[in-house]
Design an enzyme around this catalytic site. Structure first.
Site, PDB file in Angstrom:
ATOM      1  N   GLY A 242      36.549  29.168 112.916  1.00 19.28           N
ATOM      2  CA  GLY A 242      35.287  28.513 112.592  1.00 19.28           C
ATOM      3  C   GLY A 242      34.018  29.237 112.954  1.00 19.28           C
ATOM      4  O   GLY A 242      32.930  28.756 112.637  1.00 19.28           O
ATOM      5  N   GLU A 278      41.968  31.166 115.703  1.00 17.21           N
ATOM      6  CA  GLU A 278      42.355  31.254 114.293  1.00 17.21           C
ATOM      7  C   GLU A 278      41.188  31.711 113.412  1.00 17.21           C
ATOM      8  O   GLU A 278      40.796  30.998 112.492  1.00 17.21           O
ATOM      9  CB  GLU A 278      42.835  29.889 113.800  1.00 17.21           C
ATOM     10  CG  GLU A 278      43.961  29.297 114.615  1.00 17.21           C
ATOM     11  CD  GLU A 278      44.476  27.966 114.065  1.00 17.21           C
ATOM     12  OE1 GLU A 278      45.651  27.657 114.303  1.00 17.21           O
ATOM     13  OE2 GLU A 278      43.704  27.252 113.394  1.00 17.21           O
ATOM     14  N   PRO A 279      40.616  32.871 113.678  1.00 17.93           N
ATOM     15  CA  PRO A 279      39.453  33.282 112.878  1.00 17.93           C
ATOM     16  C   PRO A 279      39.843  33.700 111.468  1.00 17.93           C
ATOM     17  O   PRO A 279      40.875  34.331 111.251  1.00 17.93           O
ATOM     18  CB  PRO A 279      38.902  34.486 113.653  1.00 17.93           C
ATOM     19  CG  PRO A 279      40.085  35.043 114.385  1.00 17.93           C
ATOM     20  CD  PRO A 279      40.986  33.880 114.688  1.00 17.93           C
ATOM     21  N   ARG A 281      36.857  33.732 108.536  1.00 16.31           N
ATOM     22  CA  ARG A 281      35.568  34.281 108.099  1.00 16.31           C
ATOM     23  C   ARG A 281      35.038  35.402 108.999  1.00 16.31           C
ATOM     24  O   ARG A 281      34.617  36.450 108.511  1.00 16.31           O
ATOM     25  CB  ARG A 281      34.556  33.135 108.086  1.00 16.31           C
ATOM     26  CG  ARG A 281      33.236  33.456 107.429  1.00 16.31           C
ATOM     27  CD  ARG A 281      32.258  32.296 107.605  1.00 16.31           C
ATOM     28  NE  ARG A 281      32.828  30.999 107.372  1.00 16.31           N
ATOM     29  CZ  ARG A 281      32.907  30.408 106.176  1.00 16.31           C
ATOM     30  NH1 ARG A 281      32.389  30.973 105.110  1.00 16.31           N
ATOM     31  NH2 ARG A 281      33.476  29.215 106.058  1.00 16.31           N
ATOM     32  N   ARG A 317      31.526  30.045  96.192  1.00 14.83           N
ATOM     33  CA  ARG A 317      30.901  29.417  97.370  1.00 14.83           C
ATOM     34  C   ARG A 317      29.481  28.896  97.106  1.00 14.83           C
ATOM     35  O   ARG A 317      29.163  27.784  97.517  1.00 14.83           O
ATOM     36  CB  ARG A 317      30.920  30.361  98.573  1.00 14.83           C
ATOM     37  CG  ARG A 317      32.334  30.769  99.023  1.00 14.83           C
ATOM     38  CD  ARG A 317      32.340  31.489 100.357  1.00 14.83           C
ATOM     39  NE  ARG A 317      31.949  30.609 101.432  1.00 14.83           N
ATOM     40  CZ  ARG A 317      30.768  30.583 101.988  1.00 14.83           C
ATOM     41  NH1 ARG A 317      29.850  31.444 101.620  1.00 14.83           N
ATOM     42  NH2 ARG A 317      30.484  29.711 102.931  1.00 14.83           N
ATOM     43  N   TYR A 321      29.407  24.924  97.700  1.00 16.79           N
ATOM     44  CA  TYR A 321      28.833  24.466  98.980  1.00 16.79           C
ATOM     45  C   TYR A 321      27.334  24.708  99.060  1.00 16.79           C
ATOM     46  O   TYR A 321      26.763  24.580 100.140  1.00 16.79           O
ATOM     47  CB  TYR A 321      29.458  25.208 100.165  1.00 16.79           C
ATOM     48  CG  TYR A 321      30.945  25.329 100.162  1.00 16.79           C
ATOM     49  CD1 TYR A 321      31.754  24.212 100.356  1.00 16.79           C
ATOM     50  CD2 TYR A 321      31.559  26.566  99.990  1.00 16.79           C
ATOM     51  CE1 TYR A 321      33.132  24.335 100.380  1.00 16.79           C
ATOM     52  CE2 TYR A 321      32.939  26.693 100.012  1.00 16.79           C
ATOM     53  CZ  TYR A 321      33.716  25.574 100.205  1.00 16.79           C
ATOM     54  OH  TYR A 321      35.069  25.697 100.226  1.00 16.79           O
ATOM     55  N   CYS A 349      30.048  28.821  81.362  1.00 15.67           N
ATOM     56  CA  CYS A 349      29.382  27.689  80.716  1.00 15.67           C
ATOM     57  C   CYS A 349      29.262  26.493  81.640  1.00 15.67           C
ATOM     58  O   CYS A 349      29.917  25.457  81.444  1.00 15.67           O
ATOM     59  CB  CYS A 349      30.140  27.310  79.460  1.00 15.67           C
ATOM     60  SG  CYS A 349      30.068  28.640  78.278  1.00 15.67           S
ATOM     61  N   GLU A 350      28.471  26.627  82.673  1.00 13.66           N
ATOM     62  CA  GLU A 350      28.220  25.562  83.649  1.00 13.66           C
ATOM     63  C   GLU A 350      26.858  25.835  84.242  1.00 13.66           C
ATOM     64  O   GLU A 350      26.567  26.979  84.618  1.00 13.66           O
ATOM     65  CB  GLU A 350      29.193  25.648  84.841  1.00 13.66           C
ATOM     66  CG  GLU A 350      30.634  25.443  84.545  1.00 13.66           C
ATOM     67  CD  GLU A 350      31.087  24.008  84.683  1.00 13.66           C
ATOM     68  OE1 GLU A 350      30.318  23.168  85.187  1.00 13.66           O
ATOM     69  OE2 GLU A 350      32.207  23.745  84.264  1.00 13.66           O
ATOM     70  N   TYR A 378      36.924  33.680 101.611  1.00  8.63           N
ATOM     71  CA  TYR A 378      36.822  32.521 100.714  1.00  8.63           C
ATOM     72  C   TYR A 378      36.107  32.869  99.402  1.00  8.63           C
ATOM     73  O   TYR A 378      35.443  32.011  98.819  1.00  8.63           O
ATOM     74  CB  TYR A 378      36.118  31.349 101.417  1.00  8.63           C
ATOM     75  CG  TYR A 378      36.755  30.995 102.743  1.00  8.63           C
ATOM     76  CD1 TYR A 378      38.011  30.401 102.794  1.00  8.63           C
ATOM     77  CD2 TYR A 378      36.124  31.294 103.957  1.00  8.63           C
ATOM     78  CE1 TYR A 378      38.611  30.094 104.009  1.00  8.63           C
ATOM     79  CE2 TYR A 378      36.722  30.988 105.173  1.00  8.63           C
ATOM     80  CZ  TYR A 378      37.959  30.386 105.185  1.00  8.63           C
ATOM     81  OH  TYR A 378      38.555  30.080 106.386  1.00  8.63           O
TER      82      TYR A 378
HETATM   83  N1  LLP Z   1      42.190  27.213 111.253  1.00 12.94           N
HETATM   84  C1  LLP Z   1      42.216  26.118 110.472  1.00 12.94           C
HETATM   85  C2  LLP Z   1      43.115  25.019 110.829  1.00 12.94           C
HETATM   86  C3  LLP Z   1      41.390  26.037 109.340  1.00 12.94           C
HETATM   87  O1  LLP Z   1      41.417  24.945 108.586  1.00 12.94           O
HETATM   88  C4  LLP Z   1      40.525  27.113 109.017  1.00 12.94           C
HETATM   89  C5  LLP Z   1      39.664  27.071 107.852  1.00 12.94           C
HETATM   90  C6  LLP Z   1      40.531  28.243 109.861  1.00 12.94           C
HETATM   91  C7  LLP Z   1      41.379  28.250 110.974  1.00 12.94           C
HETATM   92  C8  LLP Z   1      39.646  29.437 109.632  1.00 12.94           C
HETATM   93  O2  LLP Z   1      38.292  29.097 109.759  1.00 12.94           O
HETATM   94  P1  LLP Z   1      37.163  30.222 109.693  1.00 12.94           P
HETATM   95  O3  LLP Z   1      37.280  31.059 110.947  1.00 12.94           O
HETATM   96  O4  LLP Z   1      37.406  31.043 108.486  1.00 12.94           O
HETATM   97  O5  LLP Z   1      35.900  29.460 109.629  1.00 12.94           O
HETATM   98  N2  LLP Z   1      36.143  27.607 101.807  1.00 12.94           N
HETATM   99  C9  LLP Z   1      35.181  27.325 102.851  1.00 12.94           C
HETATM  100  C10 LLP Z   1      35.791  27.410 104.214  1.00 12.94           C
HETATM  101  C11 LLP Z   1      36.986  26.512 104.390  1.00 12.94           C
HETATM  102  C12 LLP Z   1      37.619  26.661 105.756  1.00 12.94           C
HETATM  103  C13 LLP Z   1      38.934  25.970 105.801  1.00 12.94           C
HETATM  104  N3  LLP Z   1      39.611  26.062 107.063  1.00 12.94           N
HETATM  105  C14 LLP Z   1      34.021  28.287 102.685  1.00 12.94           C
HETATM  106  O6  LLP Z   1      34.049  29.111 101.781  1.00 12.94           O
HETATM  107  O7  LLP Z   1      33.056  28.235 103.439  1.00 12.94           O
END
Ligand code: LLP
Length: 422
Positions: A242, A278-279, A281, A317, A321, A349-350, A378
């Site tokens: 996150g 759990e990185p 992004r 994205r 979002y 076409c959107e 993503y």
């Molecule tokens: N662990 C779990 C349980 C998750 O659900 C996620 C992301 C991560 C780790 C990794 O999170 P990160 O470090 O990447 O923030 N599509 C959206 C983001 C959806 C994230 C879903 N879960 C976007 O493009 O912003």
């Protein structure tokens, strides 16, 4: 050190490679361009931050980007993997990830995939009552005890877009913290199928304040104390992913992996826990640009548009979002070019098909290269073939400056293959 830089004469570089040269050499269509050394640097930043914390696991969230070459590279650098489907699990295994560094997550895991997870010995996060029942059945089918973590919903507000918030009360993910005892009793009732090894939470994505992680970690170690008090030997605290990144390129100082780890370090030490993170992004987003060409410039009503060949099909994205991703031209504008405010849009076409809104840019000539930054996470993994815009090819710049294709672009013939033999 960051991989994408503008030279004094106004050309965009990926490491020491001019992006314009890559465009001319390799592709006539939109493509993703990564820096392999930047991927390495991002992993090293996490590894350095985790020094001194025993047995920690960097579980890379494969959903962010599942390019097979990138996965192999991350595995080689020592990462584990976080998976949310059976196919992601299969891919991780093919890429050679150590199953004991893999975590299978999700609110709707199906039995077949849980059986594979059980057979391979990956950690499984328990998300609900029915999920726990399925894991028990999977363990029996596989003939193997499953190491489980309880995904607890700590009810912390991550202060992000509601679509990417997950650790709050009304989220579909995780168990309600007041139901903890039910889950502990259920684990106790299945000593041959389940071994409880830890607790997990994931608060949301694009989080830019580490205090939020700290607040959650405080709650989580309290749950772990409660769990241990009932005789469970739990060793793992998984604080999820996150961490946000600087999408705005504003120069704002955002928390680094070290800031994130430092904020929970003492807590982890105090309970003698192994930390799992759990990185997604923060490992991969800033390693990549989505490279486009300008098809033309137009004005309608009071709006100016730069129309490019890429679109929401390849990179959704902004449309989904309202996300901001920085946009710039890959080459210097001619001295006479007028700077205006443009919406940068694709050919789909959107009206939702935009990559950027109200961007100040010099009026580009047809064919000029235009990049969308921070496209490593993503973006390709969420690409579709809407309007039959086939998924784009991917390249990376290697350590020695050479450019290698790491995924073929999809073609019209690929599409027709779905109908062969029908
Ligand atoms: N662990 C779990 C349980 C998750 O659900 C996620 C992301 C991560 C780790 C990794 O999170 P990160 O470090 O990447 O923030 N599509 C959206 C983001 C959806 C994230 C879903 N879960 C976007 O493009 O912003």
């Amino acid at each position: 050190q960051h991989c994408f830089t503008k030279s004094p004469d106004g050309f965009l570089y990926c490491e020491d490679t001019k992006v314009q040269d890559v465009m001319e050499k390799v592709e006539k269509r939109p493509f993703y361009l990564y820096s392999k050394p930047q991927i390495t640097r991002n992993v090293e930043a996490y590894k350095e931050a985790l020094e001194g914390l025993k047995n920690s696991i960097i579980g890379y969230a494969i959903k962010a980007n599942n390019n097979f070459k990138i996965l192999q590279h991350l595995r080689m650098l020592g990462c584990g993997a976080v998976l949310v489907s059976g196919n992601e699990l299969k891919l991780a295994l093919r890429a050679g990830f150590d199953p004991t560094k893999c975590i299978f997550n999700g609110n709707g895991k199906i039995l077949e995939d849980l059986v594979l997870a059980a057979q391979e010995g990956v950690f499984v996060n328990v998300d609900s009552e029915f999920d726990l029942e399925n894991i028990v059945v999977a363990a029996r089918i596989a003939g193997r005890k499953v190491n489980v973590l309880l995904r607890i919903n700590p009810d912390v507000d991550p202060q992000v877009h509601p679509y990417v918030a997950t650790g709050n009360k009304n989220s579909k993910f995780g168990i309600r913290n007041e139901k903890l005892q039910w889950f502990l009793d259920a684990v106790k009732a299945h000593p041959n199928e389940l071994k409880l090894v830890g607790a997990h939470c994931h608060l949301g994505s694009t989080i830019t304040k580490v205090d939020i992680f700290r607040d959650a970690a405080v709650l989580m170690v309290n749950y772990i104390d409660e769990i241990r008090a009932q005789g469970f030997e739990v060793d793992y605290l998984n604080i999820g992913g996150g961490l946000g990144i600087d999408y705005y390129h504003s120069g704002a100082v955002l928390p680094t992996p070290r800031d994130l780890i430092d904020t929970v370090r003492e807590l982890v030490h105090s309970r003698n826990l192994n930390l799992i993170i759990e990185p997604g992004r923060s490992l991969i987003a800033n390693t990549c640009c989505f490279v486009n060409r300008v098809t033309g410039v137009k004005t309608n009503g009071t709006k100016n548009f730069i129309v490019i060949d890429g679109s929401m099909a390849e990179l959704i994205r902004p449309s989904l979002y309202d996300a901001y991703q920085h946009i710039e031209l890959v080459s210097p504008a001619p001295p006479a070019a007028e700077v205006s405010t443009f919406d940068v849009v694709g050919p789909v076409c959107e009206s939702a098909d935009f990559l950027g809104k109200e961007r100040e840019l010099p009026t580009p000539a047809k064919g000029t290269g235009l990049v969308v930054h921070d496209a490593g996470a993503y973006c390709m993994s969420m690409a579709s073939t809407y309007n039959l815009k086939m998924r784009p090819p991917e390249y990376w710049v290697e350590e020695d400056g050479s450019v290698t294709k790491i995924r073929h672009g999809e073609t019209f013939e690929d599409h027709m293959r779905f109908f062969e033999g029908l």
